[in-house]
Design a protein around this motif. Structure first.
Motif, PDB file in Angstrom:
ATOM      1  N   ILE A  89       0.838  -1.202   0.000  1.00 61.06           N
ATOM      2  CA  ILE A  89       0.000   0.000   0.000  1.00 61.06           C
ATOM      3  C   ILE A  89       0.875   1.256   0.000  1.00 61.06           C
ATOM      4  O   ILE A  89       0.600   2.225  -0.720  1.00 61.06           O
ATOM      5  CB  ILE A  89      -0.948  -0.001   1.214  1.00 61.06           C
ATOM      6  N   GLU A  90       1.952   1.223   0.777  1.00 57.66           N
ATOM      7  CA  GLU A  90       2.848   2.375   0.812  1.00 57.66           C
ATOM      8  C   GLU A  90       3.483   2.608  -0.559  1.00 57.66           C
ATOM      9  O   GLU A  90       3.586   3.760  -1.014  1.00 57.66           O
ATOM     10  CB  GLU A  90       3.928   2.165   1.868  1.00 57.66           C
ATOM     11  N   ARG A  91       3.905   1.544  -1.227  1.00 63.08           N
ATOM     12  CA  ARG A  91       4.493   1.704  -2.559  1.00 63.08           C
ATOM     13  C   ARG A  91       3.474   2.259  -3.552  1.00 63.08           C
ATOM     14  O   ARG A  91       3.816   3.096  -4.415  1.00 63.08           O
ATOM     15  CB  ARG A  91       5.040   0.361  -3.060  1.00 63.08           C
ATOM     16  N   GLN A  92       2.231   1.823  -3.434  1.00 63.17           N
ATOM     17  CA  GLN A  92       1.189   2.365  -4.301  1.00 63.17           C
ATOM     18  C   GLN A  92       0.985   3.855  -4.052  1.00 63.17           C
ATOM     19  O   GLN A  92       0.800   4.638  -4.990  1.00 63.17           O
ATOM     20  CB  GLN A  92      -0.125   1.603  -4.090  1.00 63.17           C
ATOM     21  N   ALA A  93       1.012   4.244  -2.790  1.00 65.88           N
ATOM     22  CA  ALA A  93       0.861   5.664  -2.465  1.00 65.88           C
ATOM     23  C   ALA A  93       2.011   6.472  -3.048  1.00 65.88           C
ATOM     24  O   ALA A  93       1.812   7.549  -3.635  1.00 65.88           O
ATOM     25  CB  ALA A  93       0.777   5.853  -0.949  1.00 65.88           C
ATOM     26  N   MET A  94       3.226   5.979  -2.883  1.00 67.77           N
ATOM     27  CA  MET A  94       4.381   6.701  -3.406  1.00 67.77           C
ATOM     28  C   MET A  94       4.364   6.756  -4.936  1.00 67.77           C
ATOM     29  O   MET A  94       4.887   7.694  -5.537  1.00 67.77           O
ATOM     30  CB  MET A  94       5.661   6.031  -2.926  1.00 67.77           C
ATOM     31  N   ARG A  95       3.749   5.765  -5.565  1.00 63.41           N
ATOM     32  CA  ARG A  95       3.715   5.735  -7.027  1.00 63.41           C
ATOM     33  C   ARG A  95       2.564   6.554  -7.597  1.00 63.41           C
ATOM     34  O   ARG A  95       2.710   7.228  -8.624  1.00 63.41           O
ATOM     35  CB  ARG A  95       3.600   4.277  -7.495  1.00 63.41           C
TER      36      ARG A  95
END
Length: 416
Positions: A163-169
């Motif tokens: 989820i964090e990687r999706q937010a950063m992307r």
């Protein structure tokens, strides 16, 4: 022209407790002053363990969608399937919130989506709505979603990391509440992604303090002992008061402190049984310490305003976090003693405010020295206080100006 923002937040009245409630409420109350009309998407009250009065702002549409707490509503004999609690116990909220959010998007046509962690499902809902609508998304991360050994469950840690990687992307911006959390998040991601990171700290609500100034504070005697107040939760590992109790027992045995002269009041610790167990290990401190029950927020602020001194606790394992209470303490403008790691964000924020009465939470000897020094400064009316202009910069209204500017920037981007 007024713009609209869809705000997805688990922490919202009538839930009781949690600094996240005050952060979201302040944003919803102050954003209209900056040309943004908030729409709130939150959970049905059944999802909360403790509820109080509904505190909806009359001009803020609030939609409460289906949500269950897996640990209470889906448990059999106190046990539930772990997959029904990933990424957290409120994953069922996603089932109700995504359709509800799409209806709100069709009806109100918001210009931005905002979601608030630490309930990871809120980010998952926002991610889904962003992907389905193309509306810019701001992820209010506040504290890190993942860290060394956090969350403890490896499966949950992997999901949080995704989820964090999706937010950063995909998010137009990812907001952290402390410099340390911002830096750590940037280190976990590529430099280009780190440009999305924005710092918006927690703060205090001025209207709450104005209201508290007319509230009755707990009765005190003008000739009573110096009262050092800690107001709020004392987590056993993150704010361990064991060395503090040992320091008080030592000072009591040496005749440096007496009950008629000093009292430590621990208000609303949420872990009184743990504290009583610690006191049994340090019986010499028992008559210097008072365990006090919770107060309504208004009365709690009034107590801060009338305290002789305020105590802040933060362990080194939370160096990237700052207790939300710190900002209320600064606004109360009372002498402040902090027991925290010198290398952490909490100590740095206090030093920036000109407050140097700081001791080491894990060192009983240092606590004893710093406590006696603090009391001496208070008796001489020389304890450091923050400057009024710095206090004002920490108001929730000031934080909302930052969010409004971020929303303006995000909404100006091309839809994705």
């Amino acid at each position: 022209m007024v713009k609209r923002v869809l705000m997805i937040a688990y922490h919202y009245p009538p839930m009781c407790g949690g600094s996240g409630i005050h952060r979201t409420l302040a944003f919803t109350r102050h954003l209209p002053q900056h040309g943004w009309q908030p729409l709130v998407l939150t959970v049905h009250p059944r999802a909360y363990e403790d509820i109080g009065a509904v505190d909806d702002h009359p001009h803020v549409p609030v939609h409460r969608s289906f949500a269950l707490d897996s640990s209470r509503h889906l448990a059999l004999r106190g046990r539930y399937i772990e997959l029904l609690a990933q990424p957290d116990r409120w994953i069922s909220w996603w089932l109700g919130a995504v359709p509800a959010g799409l209806r709100l998007i069709r009806k109100y046509r918001p210009d931005a989506i905002w979601s608030s962690y630490p309930i990871a499902t809120a980010h998952l809902i926002a991610l889904s709505l962003h992907r389905l609508s193309g509306i810019p998304w701001i992820a209010d991360q506040r504290d890190p979603m993942v860290d060394t050994g956090y969350p403890p469950d490896p499966r949950r840690r992997r999901i949080h990391g995704w989820i964090e990687r999706q937010a950063m992307r995909r998010a137009a911006a990812v907001v952290c509440a402390t410099p340390g959390a911002l830096q750590r998040l940037g280190q976990r991601h590529e430099a280009a992604d780190a440009q999305r990171l924005v710092l918006i700290e927690n703060g205090y609500d001025e209207s709450s303090f104005i209201d508290a100034e007319t509230a009755p504070a707990p009765a005190t005697s003008p000739n009573g002992p110096f009262t050092l107040l800690h107001s709020g939760v004392i987590y056993p590992s993150e704010r361990d008061p064991g060395p503090l109790f040992a320091a008080l027992a030592k000072l009591r045995s040496e005749g440096c402190l007496a009950p008629r002269e000093f009292r430590l009041r621990l208000r609303a610790s949420a872990h009184d049984d743990h504290l009583r167990a610690l006191l049994r290990r340090h019986p010499g401190a028992a008559d210097l310490i008072e365990l006090a029950p919770p107060l309504p927020h208004r009365e709690a602020l009034a107590e801060m305003l009338g305290a002789d001194g305020l105590l802040l606790l933060q362990a080194a394992n939370c160096n990237d976090q700052i207790p939300a209470k710190l900002y209320e303490y600064l606004r109360a403008n009372r002498p402040l003693l902090a027991l925290a790691d010198a290398a952490g964000d909490t100590a740095a924020a206090l030093r920036d405010a000109g407050i140097h009465t700081i001791g080491q939470l894990d060192n009983a000897s240092d606590i004893a020295v710093q406590l006696m020094r603090f009391l001496q400064l208070c008796r001489a009316n020389q304890a450091p206080r923050a400057a009024p202009c710095l206090i004002l910069s920490h108001s929730r209204a000031a934080r909302t100006r930052q969010l409004a500017a971020l929303l303006d920037r995000a909404s100006a981007q091309e839809p994705t």
